[in-house]
Structures are given as structure tokens and as C-alpha cells.
Write an enzyme that holds these catalytic residues in place. Structure first.
Site, PDB file in Angstrom:
ATOM      1  N   TYR A  10       0.807  -1.229   0.000  1.00  0.00           N
ATOM      2  CA  TYR A  10       0.000   0.000   0.000  1.00  0.00           C
ATOM      3  C   TYR A  10       0.836   1.274   0.000  1.00  0.00           C
ATOM      4  CZ  TYR A  10       1.131  -0.638   4.917  1.00  0.00           C
ATOM      5  OH  TYR A  10       1.804  -0.843   6.095  1.00  0.00           O
ATOM      6  N   THR A  12       5.399   2.265  -0.458  1.00  0.00           N
ATOM      7  CA  THR A  12       6.568   2.387  -1.334  1.00  0.00           C
ATOM      8  C   THR A  12       6.843   1.143  -2.165  1.00  0.00           C
ATOM      9  OG1 THR A  12       8.142   1.641   0.342  1.00  0.00           O
ATOM     10  CG2 THR A  12       7.642   4.012   0.277  1.00  0.00           C
ATOM     11  N   LEU A  13       6.124   0.041  -1.908  1.00  0.00           N
ATOM     12  CA  LEU A  13       6.297  -1.176  -2.712  1.00  0.00           C
ATOM     13  C   LEU A  13       5.323  -1.238  -3.881  1.00  0.00           C
ATOM     14  CD1 LEU A  13       6.841  -3.666   0.218  1.00  0.00           C
ATOM     15  CD2 LEU A  13       8.522  -3.117  -1.556  1.00  0.00           C
ATOM     16  N   GLU A  81      10.945  -3.948   6.318  1.00  0.00           N
ATOM     17  CA  GLU A  81       9.992  -3.485   7.329  1.00  0.00           C
ATOM     18  C   GLU A  81      10.523  -3.668   8.755  1.00  0.00           C
ATOM     19  OE1 GLU A  81       7.924  -1.780   5.989  1.00  0.00           O
ATOM     20  OE2 GLU A  81       7.206  -2.675   4.147  1.00  0.00           O
TER      21      GLU A  81
END
Length: 138
Positions: A10, A12-13, A81
């Protein structure tokens, strides 16, 4: 052994964002628009945090890894993360939740959500992304 679920991304990926090329390019079978209920987004320092909230809906993509790339991708995303299973210092927790593809199909996917202490701080002092779509808030 970790269940091999797709990932719901949702921030930066997402395709076109700076971590997509670095982490996902060449490792995925598919990337499809999707929505996840039960989450809201808060602004972070250059990236969003998803916080579990019953009434929320977040926009993103459901990403299915190529089978031969799955384990490597899971490790890379956990590192990105700063997620270590069971570590109370985590900023994010990786949890499996239902996600709905654009065609209405529902499946389960991994999603990184703010760890409880981070979520509590965001609920008190964070800036909510009202639209549920990080791209609309950038």
C-alpha cells in the site's frame, strides 16, 4: 514454515514507487489493484503506516511472488519493514488478512501493519490519510 501467501502492498512497494523496483521487479508473477478492509493509513516519514481499524479501507496492490523467488522475497520484505517474528521492538507486524481484488475475488495475503505501540501512537498523534490511498496524499 511460513504460509506462502501473496502480499498486499500500500506504500513504497506499489508499482511506480521507489521500493517496487528494488524489491519486487523480476520476483513477481502478478500485481493487481486491490483493497483491504479493516485498515486505515497514517502518514509516516516518507512512507505510510497501516493501522488496524474495523471501518477502514486501504487501496493498494496484491502481489503474487514467483514460486522460486518467494523465500528470498519474504526475507527481503521482512528486512525492509524491520520485522522479526515475535520481537517486541518491531515497528511493523506481518499478519495475514483478507484482500479483495478489483474483480471482487477475495483471498488471504500478508500485510505489514503498525505494531501495537506504533499504532497507539499514530491513533493519538498521527495524521490520518482520509482517502485510504497513500498516492492521493503524497
Amino acid at each position: 514454515m511460513t504460509t506462502r501467501l501473496p502480499f498486499f502492498v500500500y506504500g513504497t512497494l506499489r508499482p511506480g514507487e521507489h521500493n517496487h523496483d528494488h524489491f519486487l521487479r523480476g520476483r513477481t508473477e502478478s500485481e493487481e489493484p486491490a483493497r483491504m478492509r479493516g485498515l486505515v493509513l497514517y502518514e509516516g516519514p516518507g512512507y505510510p503506516y497501516a493501522v488496524e481499524e474495523a471501518d477502514g479501507v486501504v487501496a493498494g496492490e496484491v502481489v503474487t511472488a514467483r514460486p522460486e523467488a518467494y523465500d528470498e522475497l519474504l526475507r527481503a520484505l521482512d528486512r525492509l519493514e524491520d520485522y522479526v517474528p515475535g520481537d517486541p521492538r518491531n515497528l511493523y507486524d506481518r499478519v495475514d488478512r483478507e484482500v479483495t481484488r478489483a474483480d471482487g475475488t477475495v483471498l488471504r495475503a500478508w500485510v505489514y501493519v503498525a505494531a501495537p505501540a506504533v499504532a497507539a501512537r499514530l491513533r493519538t498523534r498521527g495524521k490520518l490519510i482520509e482517502s485510504g490511498d497513500w498516492r492521493s496524499a503524497k
